[in-house]
Design an enzyme around this catalytic site. Structure first.
Site, PDB file in Angstrom:
ATOM      1  N   HIS A 190     -62.969  46.634 100.562  1.00  0.00           N
ATOM      2  CA  HIS A 190     -61.947  47.082  99.939  1.00  0.00           C
ATOM      3  C   HIS A 190     -61.700  46.424  98.660  1.00  0.00           C
ATOM      4  O   HIS A 190     -61.063  46.930  97.648  1.00  0.00           O
ATOM      5  CB  HIS A 190     -60.814  47.022 100.921  1.00  0.00           C
ATOM      6  N   GLU A 432     -84.138  67.813 101.479  1.00  0.00           N
ATOM      7  CA  GLU A 432     -84.371  66.375 101.410  1.00  0.00           C
ATOM      8  C   GLU A 432     -85.864  65.959 102.093  1.00  0.00           C
ATOM      9  O   GLU A 432     -85.942  65.032 102.220  1.00  0.00           O
ATOM     10  CB  GLU A 432     -83.251  65.563 101.793  1.00  0.00           C
ATOM     11  N   ASN A 455     -82.788  61.677  96.981  1.00  0.00           N
ATOM     12  CA  ASN A 455     -82.943  60.268  97.439  1.00  0.00           C
ATOM     13  C   ASN A 455     -84.046  60.101  98.502  1.00  0.00           C
ATOM     14  O   ASN A 455     -84.902  59.593  98.625  1.00  0.00           O
ATOM     15  CB  ASN A 455     -81.721  59.659  97.774  1.00  0.00           C
ATOM     16  N   ASP A 456     -83.663  61.177  99.680  1.00  0.00           N
ATOM     17  CA  ASP A 456     -84.712  61.165 100.375  1.00  0.00           C
ATOM     18  C   ASP A 456     -85.967  61.957 100.351  1.00  0.00           C
ATOM     19  O   ASP A 456     -87.135  61.564 100.908  1.00  0.00           O
ATOM     20  CB  ASP A 456     -83.702  61.982 101.766  1.00  0.00           C
ATOM     21  N   CYS A 503     -77.943  66.708  94.557  1.00  0.00           N
ATOM     22  CA  CYS A 503     -76.894  65.576  94.635  1.00  0.00           C
ATOM     23  C   CYS A 503     -77.685  64.067  94.756  1.00  0.00           C
ATOM     24  O   CYS A 503     -77.071  63.287  95.249  1.00  0.00           O
ATOM     25  CB  CYS A 503     -76.203  65.842  95.823  1.00  0.00           C
TER      26      CYS A 503
HETATM   27  C1  PEP Z   1     -80.129  62.391  99.363  1.00  0.00           C
HETATM   28  O1  PEP Z   1     -80.760  62.108 100.114  1.00  0.00           O
HETATM   29  O2  PEP Z   1     -80.541  62.656  97.876  1.00  0.00           O
HETATM   30  C2  PEP Z   1     -78.685  62.169  99.457  1.00  0.00           C
HETATM   31  C3  PEP Z   1     -77.685  62.550  98.543  1.00  0.00           C
HETATM   32  O3  PEP Z   1     -78.179  61.701 100.525  1.00  0.00           O
HETATM   33  P1  PEP Z   1     -78.102  60.324 101.168  1.00  0.00           P
HETATM   34  O4  PEP Z   1     -78.287  59.412  99.901  1.00  0.00           O
HETATM   35  O5  PEP Z   1     -76.698  59.931 101.518  1.00  0.00           O
HETATM   36  O6  PEP Z   1     -79.008  60.211 102.144  1.00  0.00           O
HETATM   37 MG    MG Z   2     -80.100  62.203 102.113  1.00  0.00          MG
END
Ligand code: PEP
Ligand code: MG
Length: 575
Positions: A190, A432, A455-456, A503
């Site tokens: 926080h 992903e 990201n994944d 994303c």
């Molecule tokens: C991703 O995998 O790109 C994603 C946006 O989800 P997270 O980072 O929460 O796994």
């Molecule tokens: Mg992900």
């Protein structure tokens, strides 16, 4: 000169003298009292509690004005503790039974509760213990007649502490405190959230800050990079002054950009969405001019607590985000538990490869009880605005079919319960996992949109654990294999007439964002703070040019070649 490294949780550069804030209330001497003075002591305690409640209400009110209701909410538990009879009665009992002063009694209460919490040891209880310490500190400083936070008049100093409670962080006067540095803390604590809301540069988790830094040391705090420089050389001061000037200029420019649409020179609209983890981040989302929310990682609603969030609680959280976004799109991702995120009290099995394990939609399809509560809340909230839903970690077509069928079943339940909901909610999936990208043609027939979770996707394509620092150099967003999977996904989405966004973090790197637009993504979703820099590039270039650049990208064989090519080409375009 000495450099320390921590976690940059609130961006910006700060210069100032170190002021070490010792929270030493646990060592304040207590004393025995005469039996005849017990009632007097209890009166003293009650007065101090009333005063503490007033002070915290004031802090909450100020925060509501400066940062918004979501941030002010952080203090609700503090106020609850002060009003609740538990703390008061426990302390009174000790004063009566042991004839000790309020300070002594409060210390004992903290020790007792600390032991209890220590036994259970969940993050939730650790956080609550922190709140309790914060509250008790307020009471004790009132008992001593030195309200905390008013102990010192700051003169452009940098506060250095082992830890800072939300109350302490807030009671620092923003006009004079230049920054802060703490030994412990995380990005999602926080205190870090408040620091960002107040825009005070902050570095937390330095571990040895209070050991290495002395009162009065000259400091530079780089809250963007997570660096602290003790007694900097003149050349470093010069370097950071320039960096600060750059930041100020950039901030001004970004402020102007906020109101401008994200549109290329040849009038193609590119949607720029924001990623959030907590409802209170909506303030930041709006500040950086996002078109909506492209990823609401809802699992954070499930962490750091001792129970599961109820349907009503989730409904209100989602609805409030939607309402605060004032008609803009909000895409909720159903819980992505597993990997490196676990429900605090949930007995999840230990797995050797949690990132390849019981995660995301796999978890939800097995724990339909937990899934049902969330889907009900999402469907109900969707009645109040443009809310879409998407599933994480999809690896097969059957998962999508099953999840959609389940949504239909939940709609029937809501109908029977007579609750209002949106029966036509748009349903998407995250791409992903390489298998999902490769199956995107079939998958696109079942959903309304794709959101590429790079990201994944990167970690699974390259077999590079995304949180393993040792192999971080192998984690390459522009690796041709990753780009190929993205290309396949985009082409298949277009073929079946659905929109496709991205994303993952790579969308927030301006050069890569340009490549992705050239490849055909319709939407980019990223951390709110990254939006202005990407928008700036979009507004300076033609989509047609980006398509040309993207068409050549597969001539290159490595991440570095691709990235250098992108930089070169964009420079030629003058951006
Ligand atoms: C991703 O995998 O790109 C994603 C946006 O989800 P997270 O980072 O929460 O796994
Ligand atoms: Mg992900």
């Amino acid at each position: 000169m000495k450099k320390l490294k921590g976690l940059g949780v609130s961006a910006g550069i700060a210069f100032g003298k170190a002021w070490i804030w010792k929270t030493s209330f646990l060592t304040i001497p207590g004393y025995m009292i005469d039996k005849s003075k017990v009632e007097e002591e209890i009166y003293r305690l009650n007065e101090a509690i009333i005063e503490a409640e007033k002070e915290i209400a004031e802090l909450q009110e100020n925060l509501r004005d400066t940062a918004g209701e979501e941030y002010a909410e952080i203090f609700s538990f503090h106020r609850f503790l002060l009003r609740d009879k538990f703390l008061r009665e426990e302390t009174e009992k000790i004063i009566r039974n042991e004839n000790v002063s309020c300070e002594n009694a409060l210390r004992k209460v903290i020790q007792k509760i600390g032991k209890e919490f220590g036994k259970k040891g969940t993050d939730f209880l650790k956080d609550r213990r922190r709140d309790l310490l914060d509250v008790v500190e307020k009471i004790i400083s009132n008992l001593r007649g030195t309200p905390s936070g008013k102990i010192k008049k700051f003169k452009n100093e940098i506060v250095v502490a082992e830890d800072l409670s939300p109350t302490q962080t807030l009671s620092l006067d923003k006009r004079y405190v230049r920054g802060f540095v703490t030994d412990i803390g995380s990005k999602t604590s926080h205190t870090a959230i408040i620091a960002r809301a107040l825009e005070i540069p902050a570095v937390v988790g330095v571990r040895i800050a209070t050991k290495e830094i002395e009162n009065g040391n000259d400091l530079i705090v780089d809250g963007t990079e997570g660096i602290i420089i003790i007694n900097p050389t003149p050349s470093l001061i010069e370097k950071y002054k320039k960096k600060k000037e750059e930041e100020i200029k950039l901030k001004r420019k970004f402020n102007l950009l906020k109101k401008l649409p994200s549109i290329t020179k040849d009038k193609e609209r590119i949607i720029l969405h924001a990623n959030i983890e907590f409802p209170e981040e909506v303030t930041t989302v709006k500040k950086y001019g996002a078109d909506g929310i492209g990823l609401f990682r809802t699992e954070y609603l499930y962490l750091n607590r001792k129970d599961l969030p109820s349907e009503e609680e989730q409904f209100l959280a989602y609805k409030s985000v939607l309402e605060k976004m004032e008609g803009k799109t909000v895409i909720i991702r159903t819980i992505d538990i597993g990997g490196d995120k676990f429900i605090s009290h949930f007995p999840a099995p230990r797995e050797l490869n949690p990132f390849l394990g019981w995660r995301g939609i796999r978890f939800c399809l097995e724990r339909k009880d937990i899934f049902e509560t969330q889907i009900k809340a999402i469907l109900r909230a969707a009645y109040h605005g443009d809310l879409k839903v998407m599933f994480p970690m999809v690896s097969t077509v059957s998962e999508v079919i099953e999840a959609k069928k389940f949504i239909d079943e939940v709609k029937e339940i809501l109908k029977k319960e007579g609750k209002e909901f949106n029966p036509d909610i748009e349903i998407g999936i995250m791409i992903e996992i390489p298998s999902a990208a490769l199956l995107s043609e079939e998958l696109s027939k079942h959903v309304d949109f794709f959101s590429i979770g790079s990201n994944d996707l990167i970690q699974y394509t390259l077999a590079v654990d995304r949180i393993n620092e040792k192999i971080a150099h192998l984690y390459q967003p522009c690796h041709p294999s990753v780009l190929k999977l993205i290309k396949i996904t985009i082409e298949n989405a277009k073929k079946n007439g659905i929109w496709v966004g991205i994303c993952g973090e790579m969308a927030s790197i301006p050069e890569i964002a340009c490549l992705l637009i050239g490849m055909g993504v319709d939407e980019l979703s990223m951390a709110p703070i990254a939006i202005p820099a990407v928008k700036e590039k979009i507004r300076k270039v033609e989509k047609k040019k980006l398509t040309e650049i993207a068409d050549k990208v597969f001539e290159f064989k490595s991440h570095n070649e691709v990235f250098n090519y992108l930089k070169r080409k964009l420079k030629q375009e003058g951006i």
